[in-house]
Design an enzyme around this catalytic site. Structure first.
Site, mmCIF file in Angstrom:
data_model
loop_
_atom_site.group_PDB
_atom_site.id
_atom_site.type_symbol
_atom_site.label_atom_id
_atom_site.label_comp_id
_atom_site.label_asym_id
_atom_site.label_seq_id
_atom_site.Cartn_x
_atom_site.Cartn_y
_atom_site.Cartn_z
ATOM 1 N N HIS A 241 97.066 -52.160 -112.289
ATOM 2 C CA HIS A 241 97.443 -50.999 -111.483
ATOM 3 C C HIS A 241 96.313 -50.668 -110.512
ATOM 4 O O HIS A 241 95.134 -50.775 -110.844
ATOM 5 C CB HIS A 241 97.732 -49.803 -112.390
ATOM 6 C CG HIS A 241 99.000 -49.954 -113.177
ATOM 7 N ND1 HIS A 241 100.245 -49.686 -112.648
ATOM 8 C CD2 HIS A 241 99.203 -50.371 -114.446
ATOM 9 C CE1 HIS A 241 101.160 -49.922 -113.566
ATOM 10 N NE2 HIS A 241 100.558 -50.335 -114.674
ATOM 11 N N GLU B 294 91.914 -43.072 -111.814
ATOM 12 C CA GLU B 294 92.953 -42.434 -112.613
ATOM 13 C C GLU B 294 94.112 -41.972 -111.738
ATOM 14 O O GLU B 294 93.985 -41.801 -110.522
ATOM 15 C CB GLU B 294 92.374 -41.243 -113.385
ATOM 16 C CG GLU B 294 91.861 -40.123 -112.493
ATOM 17 C CD GLU B 294 91.235 -39.004 -113.282
ATOM 18 O OE1 GLU B 294 91.816 -37.895 -113.276
ATOM 19 O OE2 GLU B 294 90.178 -39.227 -113.905
ATOM 20 N N SER B 295 95.261 -41.772 -112.367
ATOM 21 C CA SER B 295 96.459 -41.362 -111.647
ATOM 22 C C SER B 295 96.232 -40.018 -110.963
ATOM 23 O O SER B 295 95.670 -39.088 -111.540
ATOM 24 C CB SER B 295 97.632 -41.258 -112.629
ATOM 25 O OG SER B 295 98.803 -40.864 -111.970
ATOM 26 N N GLY B 296 96.661 -39.914 -109.706
ATOM 27 C CA GLY B 296 96.572 -38.669 -108.967
ATOM 28 C C GLY B 296 95.255 -38.434 -108.269
ATOM 29 O O GLY B 296 95.052 -37.364 -107.673
ATOM 30 N N LYS C 27 94.479 -42.527 -104.495
ATOM 31 C CA LYS C 27 94.420 -43.937 -104.066
ATOM 32 C C LYS C 27 95.431 -44.213 -102.950
ATOM 33 O O LYS C 27 95.094 -44.802 -101.917
ATOM 34 C CB LYS C 27 94.691 -44.864 -105.264
ATOM 35 C CG LYS C 27 93.690 -44.719 -106.398
ATOM 36 C CD LYS C 27 93.922 -45.750 -107.491
ATOM 37 C CE LYS C 27 95.241 -45.561 -108.212
ATOM 38 N NZ LYS C 27 95.284 -44.284 -108.982
ATOM 39 N N SER C 28 96.677 -43.782 -103.152
ATOM 40 C CA SER C 28 97.725 -44.068 -102.166
ATOM 41 C C SER C 28 97.496 -43.314 -100.862
ATOM 42 O O SER C 28 97.711 -43.854 -99.771
ATOM 43 C CB SER C 28 99.099 -43.707 -102.753
ATOM 44 O OG SER C 28 99.376 -44.505 -103.892
ATOM 45 N N ASP D 207 100.196 -49.533 -106.388
ATOM 46 C CA ASP D 207 100.538 -49.286 -107.789
ATOM 47 C C ASP D 207 100.478 -50.547 -108.648
ATOM 48 O O ASP D 207 99.618 -50.686 -109.505
ATOM 49 C CB ASP D 207 101.911 -48.618 -107.909
ATOM 50 C CG ASP D 207 102.170 -48.140 -109.340
ATOM 51 O OD1 ASP D 207 101.192 -47.837 -110.061
ATOM 52 O OD2 ASP D 207 103.345 -48.088 -109.750
ATOM 53 N N GLU E 225 103.984 -45.036 -102.855
ATOM 54 C CA GLU E 225 104.400 -43.728 -103.375
ATOM 55 C C GLU E 225 103.378 -42.662 -102.990
ATOM 56 O O GLU E 225 102.180 -42.822 -103.233
ATOM 57 C CB GLU E 225 104.522 -43.772 -104.897
ATOM 58 C CG GLU E 225 104.888 -42.422 -105.503
ATOM 59 C CD GLU E 225 104.761 -42.393 -107.011
ATOM 60 O OE1 GLU E 225 104.878 -41.292 -107.577
ATOM 61 O OE2 GLU E 225 104.529 -43.457 -107.610
ATOM 62 N N ARG F 134 72.315 -43.858 -104.661
ATOM 63 C CA ARG F 134 71.855 -43.280 -103.403
ATOM 64 C C ARG F 134 71.397 -44.356 -102.422
ATOM 65 O O ARG F 134 71.574 -44.222 -101.213
ATOM 66 C CB ARG F 134 70.704 -42.299 -103.667
ATOM 67 C CG ARG F 134 71.080 -41.118 -104.555
ATOM 68 C CD ARG F 134 71.997 -40.150 -103.839
ATOM 69 N NE ARG F 134 71.341 -39.518 -102.708
ATOM 70 C CZ ARG F 134 70.604 -38.409 -102.774
ATOM 71 N NH1 ARG F 134 70.418 -37.827 -103.952
ATOM 72 N NH2 ARG F 134 70.063 -37.890 -101.698
#
Length: 305
Positions: free
Chosen positions: A141, A157-159, A162-163, A180, A205, A246
């Site tokens: 994913h 992580e989801s949300g 990324k999209s 996805d 999505e 850095r």
């Protein structure tokens, strides 16, 4: 979990525009390994390590050897060869094939194909084709984008965005490869290539909007069917307690299908332009690939002063 595409002798026949000389009944035989066999030592009588699952390629050297054999010995060698049931036999350079080999191959359903291409060149072409088609595949994913010719795999992580970052990159002139679900192929021992499954290609999505077709909205130049995976970007929520890189002197790696890929951890917080950060990361990766490391240059300047 890794899986593999299927290659038929028919696929090779069509891909390289070969001529079929015998064994047409076996044209749909399945090839399961990408290695190619040049059966020179076997035709001389040594069969101990012969692997019939490999596509067999016969060139001028092997054919010259066969033509030099006496008739009885020639038949014996061909009978032995056919008894091992090679998946297919490809003859290069348009060499004349012994009639007895064609007869026995027809009887056993072993496809005998002919090409006018030189043996070495055709061997390279066929090996590249089989390695790509039979490469192990792993599904992961994430989002895969092409930024200035660098394949960047975005994970997190989801949300986390990324999209949305991928869409911003597309608007800036870069190309979406997969959203996805990404199918990753290990080609050879040193290269990974990613693509989208056929049924989700070009789709992305966006939470709150839903599914969009990037190719339809932004044009054919906004998408790409496949890309090498050169760099991994891991997005994570900004944590004040973490010490993020850095200078960029230390190189972080992540392992995908037993290959080490450069990885950068990018902290995410409101107001940060992630698309711009990823553009810079891709350009910096390209400069490092060309032998220039800004962090090392900066450190050396300080040491000199």
């Amino acid at each position: 979990m890794a899986n593999y595409d299927k290659v038929l002798v028919l696929d090779i026949f069509n891909r390289f525009d070969l001529e079929i000389k015998a064994g047409r009944s076996g044209i749909k035989r399945e090839i399961t390994v990408s290695d190619i066999k040049r059966p020179g030592i076997e035709l001389a009588g040594f069969w101990k390590h012969f692997v019939p699952e490999r596509a067999n390629l016969i060139g001028r050297t092997e054919m010259s050897f066969l033509r030099a054999l006496e008739a009885d010995l020639l038949k014996k060698r061909i009978d032995e060869y056919v008894a091992y049931n090679p998946v297919c036999i490809i003859v290069a350079r348009g060499e004349k094939i012994p009639d007895y080999l064609l007869k026995r191959a027809d009887e056993s359903g072993i496809p005998v194909l002919l090409t006018n291409i030189s043996t070495t060149r055709f061997s390279s072409m066929l090996l590249n084709y089989l390695e790509e088609k039979l490469a192990p595949v792993r599904v992961i994913h994430g989002v895969l984008v092409d930024i200035y010719g660098i394949g960047v795999l975005i994970r997190g992580e989801s949300g986390i965005g990324k999209s949305e970052t991928a869409i911003e990159l597309v608007k800036r002139g870069h190309r979406l490869v997969a959203d996805d679900i990404i199918e990753i192929k290990k080609i050879g021992e040193l290269r990974l290539a990613g693509s989208a499954p056929e049924n989700s290609r070009y789709f992305l999505e966006m939470r709150g909007i839903g599914i969009i077709n990037v190719k339809t909205l932004f044009g054919a130049g906004a998408v790409k069917n496949e890309s090498p995976i050169n760099l991994t970007i891991k997005l994570e929520r900004w944590d004040e307690n973490n010490e993020y890189e850095r200078l960029g002197i230390d190189t972080r790696k992540t392992t995908i299908m037993d290959l080490d890929i450069d990885e950068i951890i990018i902290p995410v917080k409101p107001g940060r332009n992630l698309a711009l950060v990823l553009e810079v990361a891709a350009m910096n990766y390209r400069m490092k690939s060309m032998g220039y490391n800004a962090a090392v240059d900066f450190t050396e300047n300080i040491m000199r002063r």
